[in-house]
Design an enzyme around this catalytic site. Structure first.
Site, PDB file in Angstrom:
ATOM      1  N   ASP A  42      -3.728 -10.364  13.052  1.00 20.81           N
ATOM      2  CA  ASP A  42      -3.343  -9.707  14.306  1.00 20.81           C
ATOM      3  C   ASP A  42      -2.128 -10.390  14.933  1.00 20.81           C
ATOM      4  OD1 ASP A  42      -3.485  -7.919  16.382  1.00 20.81           O
ATOM      5  OD2 ASP A  42      -5.086  -8.962  17.443  1.00 20.81           O
ATOM      6  N   TRP A  50       4.528 -10.889  17.924  1.00 20.21           N
ATOM      7  CA  TRP A  50       5.453 -11.855  17.290  1.00 20.21           C
ATOM      8  C   TRP A  50       6.879 -11.286  17.321  1.00 20.21           C
ATOM      9  CZ3 TRP A  50       8.864 -11.700  13.209  1.00 20.21           C
ATOM     10  CH2 TRP A  50       9.265 -12.927  12.651  1.00 20.21           C
ATOM     11  N   HIS A  75       5.575  -6.899  11.038  1.00 23.08           N
ATOM     12  CA  HIS A  75       4.752  -6.584   9.858  1.00 23.08           C
ATOM     13  C   HIS A  75       5.402  -7.168   8.595  1.00 23.08           C
ATOM     14  CE1 HIS A  75       2.279  -4.241  12.387  1.00 23.08           C
ATOM     15  NE2 HIS A  75       3.116  -3.232  12.551  1.00 23.08           N
ATOM     16  N   TRP A  87      -3.982   4.640  12.640  1.00 23.60           N
ATOM     17  CA  TRP A  87      -3.269   5.927  12.544  1.00 23.60           C
ATOM     18  C   TRP A  87      -2.711   6.356  13.896  1.00 23.60           C
ATOM     19  CZ3 TRP A  87      -2.073   7.388   7.830  1.00 23.60           C
ATOM     20  CH2 TRP A  87      -2.928   7.110   6.779  1.00 23.60           C
ATOM     21  N   ARG A 132      -0.942   4.716  15.864  1.00 25.69           N
ATOM     22  CA  ARG A 132       0.373   4.109  16.132  1.00 25.69           C
ATOM     23  C   ARG A 132       1.500   5.104  15.862  1.00 25.69           C
ATOM     24  NH1 ARG A 132      -0.025  -2.154  14.766  1.00 25.69           N
ATOM     25  NH2 ARG A 132      -2.023  -2.438  15.805  1.00 25.69           N
ATOM     26  N   LEU A 168      -9.531 -15.236  -8.250  1.00 33.88           N
ATOM     27  CA  LEU A 168      -9.647 -14.945  -6.809  1.00 33.88           C
ATOM     28  C   LEU A 168      -9.652 -13.428  -6.648  1.00 33.88           C
ATOM     29  CD1 LEU A 168      -9.338 -15.561  -3.687  1.00 33.88           C
ATOM     30  CD2 LEU A 168      -6.873 -15.510  -4.069  1.00 33.88           C
TER      31      LEU A 168
HETATM   32  C1  FPP Z   1      -1.805  -6.366  13.332  1.00 35.14           C
HETATM   33  O1  FPP Z   1      -0.732  -6.700  14.169  1.00 35.14           O
HETATM   34  C2  FPP Z   1      -1.441  -6.139  11.949  1.00 35.14           C
HETATM   35  C3  FPP Z   1      -1.561  -4.950  11.278  1.00 35.14           C
HETATM   36  C4  FPP Z   1      -2.064  -3.729  11.898  1.00 35.14           C
HETATM   37  C5  FPP Z   1      -1.207  -4.788   9.861  1.00 35.14           C
HETATM   38  C6  FPP Z   1      -1.164  -5.985   8.968  1.00 35.14           C
HETATM   39  C7  FPP Z   1      -0.149  -5.735   7.939  1.00 35.14           C
HETATM   40  C8  FPP Z   1       0.621  -6.651   7.310  1.00 35.14           C
HETATM   41  C9  FPP Z   1       0.500  -8.098   7.502  1.00 35.14           C
HETATM   42  C10 FPP Z   1       1.699  -6.218   6.362  1.00 35.14           C
HETATM   43  C11 FPP Z   1       1.304  -5.495   5.136  1.00 35.14           C
HETATM   44  C12 FPP Z   1       0.067  -5.913   4.458  1.00 35.14           C
HETATM   45  C13 FPP Z   1      -0.076  -6.281   3.159  1.00 35.14           C
HETATM   46  C14 FPP Z   1      -1.429  -6.566   2.645  1.00 35.14           C
HETATM   47  C15 FPP Z   1       1.064  -6.424   2.244  1.00 35.14           C
HETATM   48  P1  FPP Z   1      -0.444  -5.753  15.420  1.00 35.14           P
HETATM   49  O2  FPP Z   1       0.617  -4.804  15.024  1.00 35.14           O
HETATM   50  O3  FPP Z   1      -1.717  -5.143  15.876  1.00 35.14           O
HETATM   51  O4  FPP Z   1       0.100  -6.772  16.473  1.00 35.14           O
HETATM   52  P2  FPP Z   1      -0.020  -6.650  18.079  1.00 35.14           P
HETATM   53  O5  FPP Z   1      -1.481  -6.735  18.390  1.00 35.14           O
HETATM   54  O6  FPP Z   1       0.743  -7.841  18.537  1.00 35.14           O
HETATM   55  O7  FPP Z   1       0.606  -5.356  18.459  1.00 35.14           O
END
Ligand code: FPP
Length: 260
Positions: free
Chosen positions: A36, A41, A53, A85, A87, A147
């Site tokens: 999260d 970030w 991301h 979805w 978003r 793993l």
């Molecule tokens: C949450 O941060 C993160 C996600 C919804 C997606 C996680 C995805 C990745 C790390 C990239 C792709 C994944 C792989 C496995 C290659 P947020 O967007 O909810 O952050 P916020 O809460 O600060 O808005």
């Protein structure tokens, strides 16, 4: 420190100090992560959310590598929830594209290191280009045992339980009088995966967000304030040190395996 960690950890580093505190005979078998804070970030750096991301994929690589070096058997990553979805379309599209690119780029690494890819969630509803890539890498790695990386894609914990109930009801040979926790677990997406021992969440939120609701019944939870793109091996080591300080009693008055 086991030999395979020696090349991975810089001598004299903060990581080395942390690793020295670990008891390698009591590591969790299964670590699950709610990644999260990618958006926050990026916002902090005045960048678009998708940059968060993209940076998050670097942390994915790092946590996979670190788990493998430690000998952890299962790592589950919450990559896309049913709720995601909602978003903006562009962000959703980028997330699937990043997943595809990640798998295209890392497939050889997965094969070489004997990692297995498994997916949980309603995969039939994800974009076809991402699904094809996921299926390809799953097939490529299906016999590996080092793993297991479990990617939660279009995943919802409540959905998983509802789907399990539907599958039981549709199983004509199922004798309902024999239903118990163990049997029910076999109808979950995580069939054949042990329950997580440790659940990590980044960015400080104190929620489980519909993640592995059944499976985390006895998991230890570790939360860091840091955002997912800042997650590095030291965070995993800190989580493991804390995990090893906890007494896992599973409802008993004694820690597991201790009757004195
Ligand atoms: C949450 O941060 C993160 C996600 C919804 C997606 C996680 C995805 C990745 C790390 C990239 C792709 C994944 C792989 C496995 C290659 P947020 O967007 O909810 O952050 P916020 O809460 O600060 O808005």
């Amino acid at each position: 420190m086991p030999d395979n960690l020696k090349d991975f950890i810089k001598p004299g580093s903060e990581e080395e100090l942390l690793v020295k505190q670990l008891d390698f005979s009591r590591l969790p078998r299964h670590v699950a992560v709610i990644m999260d804070g990618n958006g926050r970030w990026a916002k902090k750096r005045k960048l678009p959310r998708v940059a968060g991301h993209r940076a998050g994929t670097k942390s994915v690589r790092e946590v996979v590598e670190t788990c493998a070096h430690l000998g952890i058997e299962y790592l589950t990553l919450y990559a896309f929830s049913k709720e995601n979805w909602k978003r903006p379309k562009k962000e959703v599209a980028t997330l699937w594209r990043l997943l595809k690119e990640f798998l295209k780029r890392e497939d050889k690494v997965l094969v070489k290191n004997k990692f297995r890819l498994k997916v949980i969630g309603q995969i039939e509803a994800i974009p076809a280009f991402a699904r094809r890539e996921v299926e390809r890498v799953k097939e490529l790695t299906k016999n590996n045992t080092r793993l297991t990386i479990v990617l939660a894609l279009n995943y919802g914990g409540r959905d998983e339980i509802v789907d399990a109930v539907k599958n039981i009801v549709n199983d004509k040979d199922f004798d309902i009088d024999t239903l118990n926790e163990e049997k029910f677990s076999q109808y979950l997406y995580t069939n054949c995966v042990p329950d997580p021992d440790l659940l990590i969440r980044t960015s400080g939120e104190l929620r489980v967000s519909n993640f592995l609701l059944w499976q985390i019944a006895y998991a230890e939870i570790w939360i860091t304030q840091d955002f997912w793109p800042d997650f590095r091996k030291k965070h995993l080591f800190q989580a493991l040190i804390d995990y090893q300080k906890r007494e896992r009693r599973f409802g008993d008055i004694y820690p597991q395996g201790d009757q004195n």
